[in-house]
Scaffold this motif. Structure first.
Motif, PDB file in Angstrom:
ATOM      1  N   THR A  41       0.817  -1.217   0.000  1.00 17.36           N
ATOM      2  CA  THR A  41       0.000   0.000   0.000  1.00 17.36           C
ATOM      3  C   THR A  41       0.850   1.267   0.000  1.00 17.36           C
ATOM      4  N   LEU A  44       0.159   3.905  -3.951  1.00 16.19           N
ATOM      5  CA  LEU A  44      -1.237   3.785  -4.335  1.00 16.19           C
ATOM      6  C   LEU A  44      -1.407   4.295  -5.760  1.00 16.19           C
ATOM      7  N   ASP A  45      -2.297   3.647  -6.509  1.00 13.47           N
ATOM      8  CA  ASP A  45      -2.523   4.023  -7.904  1.00 13.47           C
ATOM      9  C   ASP A  45      -3.067   5.437  -8.018  1.00 13.47           C
ATOM     10  N   LEU A  51      -7.929   3.316  -6.768  1.00 16.81           N
ATOM     11  CA  LEU A  51      -7.680   3.656  -5.367  1.00 16.81           C
ATOM     12  C   LEU A  51      -8.815   3.148  -4.478  1.00 16.81           C
ATOM     13  N   ALA A  54      -8.291  -0.481  -4.046  1.00 12.90           N
ATOM     14  CA  ALA A  54      -7.192  -0.703  -3.092  1.00 12.90           C
ATOM     15  C   ALA A  54      -7.671  -0.445  -1.673  1.00 12.90           C
ATOM     16  N   GLN A  55      -8.508   0.562  -1.492  1.00  8.07           N
ATOM     17  CA  GLN A  55      -9.039   0.856  -0.155  1.00  8.07           C
ATOM     18  C   GLN A  55      -9.900  -0.301   0.348  1.00  8.07           C
ATOM     19  N   THR A 114      -0.962   3.593   7.995  1.00  5.62           N
ATOM     20  CA  THR A 114      -1.389   3.210   6.653  1.00  5.62           C
ATOM     21  C   THR A 114      -2.892   3.403   6.503  1.00  5.62           C
ATOM     22  N   VAL A 118      -4.332   5.845   3.636  1.00  6.34           N
ATOM     23  CA  VAL A 118      -5.244   5.365   2.597  1.00  6.34           C
ATOM     24  C   VAL A 118      -6.538   6.179   2.623  1.00  6.34           C
ATOM     25  N   THR A 121      -5.861   9.697   1.334  1.00  8.26           N
ATOM     26  CA  THR A 121      -5.600   9.685  -0.102  1.00  8.26           C
ATOM     27  C   THR A 121      -6.903   9.550  -0.872  1.00  8.26           C
TER      28      THR A 121
END
Length: 144
Positions: A41, A44-45, A51, A54-55, A114, A118, A121
């Motif tokens: 992580t 992140l893209d 994203l 990913a989250q 993290t 995340v 972001t």
């Protein structure tokens, strides 16, 4: 009194062995799974869609990781009674216990950081997405 101290020491050693099994499992998971997933992580893209995926994946990982952190912390609480004893023979156990505690604390802190990163972001990308949509709508309105 000497006999009672020795019995207490043996009881603590037996308790430590039980707790150590839990710590070994938690420690192994942290090293073999947890740290690797946290490293994934770091980068992140750069699209909101990826994203958000990913989250979602991180939230699933976070549930499992938080459970391991909780188990490790509960095991540490069981060993708080060791602070009341000053036996020379249990010093090596205290060193092991401190190493487990340090590892757990470091991982739980990284997990919290993290989680926050995340979340922030995603919020930032959502904000930029709204701004971009607003700019596009404004440009369309000006052209009409």
């Amino acid at each position: 009194m000497m006999s009672n101290k020795r019995i207490q020491e043996l009881e603590l050693v037996m308790e430590f062995e039980k707790v150590e099994e839990c710590f070994k499992e938690v420690s192994s998971w942290i090293e073999n799974v947890g740290r690797k997933r946290l490293k994934e992580t770091i980068n992140l893209d750069d699209s909101l869609e990826t994203l958000l995926r990913a989250q979602k994946q991180f939230k699933e990982f976070d549930l499992v990781a938080s459970e391991y952190c909780k188990r490790g912390q509960e095991a540490l609480k069981k060993m708080n009674q060791w602070e009341d004893f000053s036996f020379v023979d249990v010093q090596s156990y205290r060193v092991k216990l401190q190493a487990y505690e340090d590892q757990l604390e470091e991982f739980c802190t990284q997990l919290d950081e993290t989680r926050h990163r995340v979340c922030e972001t995603v919020r930032l990308y959502e904000f930029f997405d709204k701004v971009r949509q607003g700019i596009c709508c404004t440009k369309k309105g000006v052209k009409s």
